[in-house]
Write a protein that holds these residues in place. Structure first.
Motif, PDB file in Angstrom:
ATOM      1  N   ARG A   1      -1.685  -6.777   4.171  1.00 45.26           N
ATOM      2  CA  ARG A   1      -2.704  -6.123   3.351  1.00 45.26           C
ATOM      3  C   ARG A   1      -3.018  -7.057   2.180  1.00 45.26           C
ATOM      4  O   ARG A   1      -2.110  -7.545   1.511  1.00 45.26           O
ATOM      5  CB  ARG A   1      -2.192  -4.785   2.840  1.00 45.26           C
ATOM      6  N   ASN A   2      -4.326  -7.288   1.960  1.00 45.53           N
ATOM      7  CA  ASN A   2      -4.774  -8.131   0.843  1.00 45.53           C
ATOM      8  C   ASN A   2      -4.117  -9.514   0.868  1.00 45.53           C
ATOM      9  O   ASN A   2      -3.609  -9.998  -0.137  1.00 45.53           O
ATOM     10  CB  ASN A   2      -4.499  -7.455  -0.502  1.00 45.53           C
TER      11      ASN A   2
ATOM     12  N   LEU B   1      -5.334  -5.608   6.988  1.00 42.00           N
ATOM     13  CA  LEU B   1      -6.254  -4.813   6.189  1.00 42.00           C
ATOM     14  C   LEU B   1      -6.691  -5.619   4.966  1.00 42.00           C
ATOM     15  O   LEU B   1      -5.849  -6.094   4.195  1.00 42.00           O
ATOM     16  CB  LEU B   1      -5.577  -3.511   5.758  1.00 42.00           C
ATOM     17  N   ASN B   2      -7.996  -5.801   4.818  1.00 41.62           N
ATOM     18  CA  ASN B   2      -8.563  -6.501   3.679  1.00 41.62           C
ATOM     19  C   ASN B   2      -7.987  -7.908   3.518  1.00 41.62           C
ATOM     20  O   ASN B   2      -7.586  -8.321   2.425  1.00 41.62           O
ATOM     21  CB  ASN B   2      -8.370  -5.689   2.396  1.00 41.62           C
ATOM     22  N   CYS B   3      -7.942  -8.660   4.614  1.00 43.24           N
ATOM     23  CA  CYS B   3      -7.420 -10.026   4.605  1.00 43.24           C
ATOM     24  C   CYS B   3      -8.559 -11.035   4.720  1.00 43.24           C
ATOM     25  O   CYS B   3      -9.588 -10.753   5.328  1.00 43.24           O
ATOM     26  CB  CYS B   3      -6.446 -10.227   5.762  1.00 43.24           C
ATOM     27  N   THR B   4      -8.346 -12.210   4.153  1.00 44.28           N
ATOM     28  CA  THR B   4      -9.279 -13.324   4.295  1.00 44.28           C
ATOM     29  C   THR B   4      -8.592 -14.391   5.129  1.00 44.28           C
ATOM     30  O   THR B   4      -7.503 -14.859   4.777  1.00 44.28           O
ATOM     31  CB  THR B   4      -9.661 -13.908   2.921  1.00 44.28           C
TER      32      THR B   4
ATOM     33  N   THR C   1      -4.395 -13.730   2.061  1.00 48.78           N
ATOM     34  CA  THR C   1      -5.324 -14.823   2.304  1.00 48.78           C
ATOM     35  C   THR C   1      -4.623 -15.899   3.121  1.00 48.78           C
ATOM     36  O   THR C   1      -3.519 -16.329   2.776  1.00 48.78           O
ATOM     37  CB  THR C   1      -5.821 -15.429   0.977  1.00 48.78           C
TER      38      THR C   1
END
Length: 182
Positions: A144-145, A172-175, A147
């Motif tokens: 989660r979150n 979830l919400n990864c770059t 990069t």
């Protein structure tokens, strides 16, 4: 550490050879926070931290840089254990002859779990044969979150992340950007 509970805070593990930086094994638990785990090497698994044999390790706000595992998990190796990571940086870690440049997670059989849970962390410039940053097999992985940037799979699978062999995963919400295969 065997059959123990340990807390490691604001410490530096730098340049340790053969066995890596920290070893957590045999039903042990460790809390590692605000540490720098740098330039360590293991001839086998877990250049920075090795967590095995039904152990639990929480790693918070720590830096893993330039650790090398001769086999798997340049930064962190988790086998049949639980590893929870929050707010950490993984930069330039290497699994030389195998998988998971920054993190390797696997369990022995489907009846034994290996959980890798990672929040608010960055993975930059790590490399492994498969899973340049992360390799998970027969395990559960959640990010989660996070990069993932500039990681390299030197074989052909999972420039940033490899999830296989009956593993389950959540991102979830990864770059995930500019990772590659050699």
């Amino acid at each position: 550490m065997n059959n123990s509970k340990t807390e490691i805070v604001s410490s530096v593990f730098d340049g340790n050879l053969s066995g890596g930086g920290i070893w957590v094994s045999k039903d042990s638990s460790a809390n590692i926070s605000y540490c720098s785990i740098l330039n360590n090497s293991a001839t086998g698994n877990g250049g920075g931290v090795c967590v095995t044999d039904f152990s639990t390790c929480d790693i918070i706000c720590s830096k893993f840089g330039m650790n090398v595992a001769g086999r798997q998990g340049g930064g962190v190796y988790g086998h049949s254990s639980t590893v929870r990571i929050d707010g950490c940086e993984f930069t330039g870690n290497v699994a030389e002859s195998s998988n998971g440049g920054a993190i390797f997670g696997e369990c022995i059989t489907a009846s034994i779990s290996c959980d890798i849970v990672c929040n608010n962390s960055t993975f930059i410039g790590n490399s492994g044969q498969n899973g340049g940053a992360v390799y998970c097999n027969r395990s559960y992985v959640a990010f989660r979150n996070a990069t993932f940037y500039g990681n390299t799979a030197r074989a052909w699978n999972g420039d940033a992340i490899y999830i296989g062999g009956k593993a389950t995963g959540t991102l979830l919400n990864c770059t995930i950007a500019e990772n590659n295969t050699e």
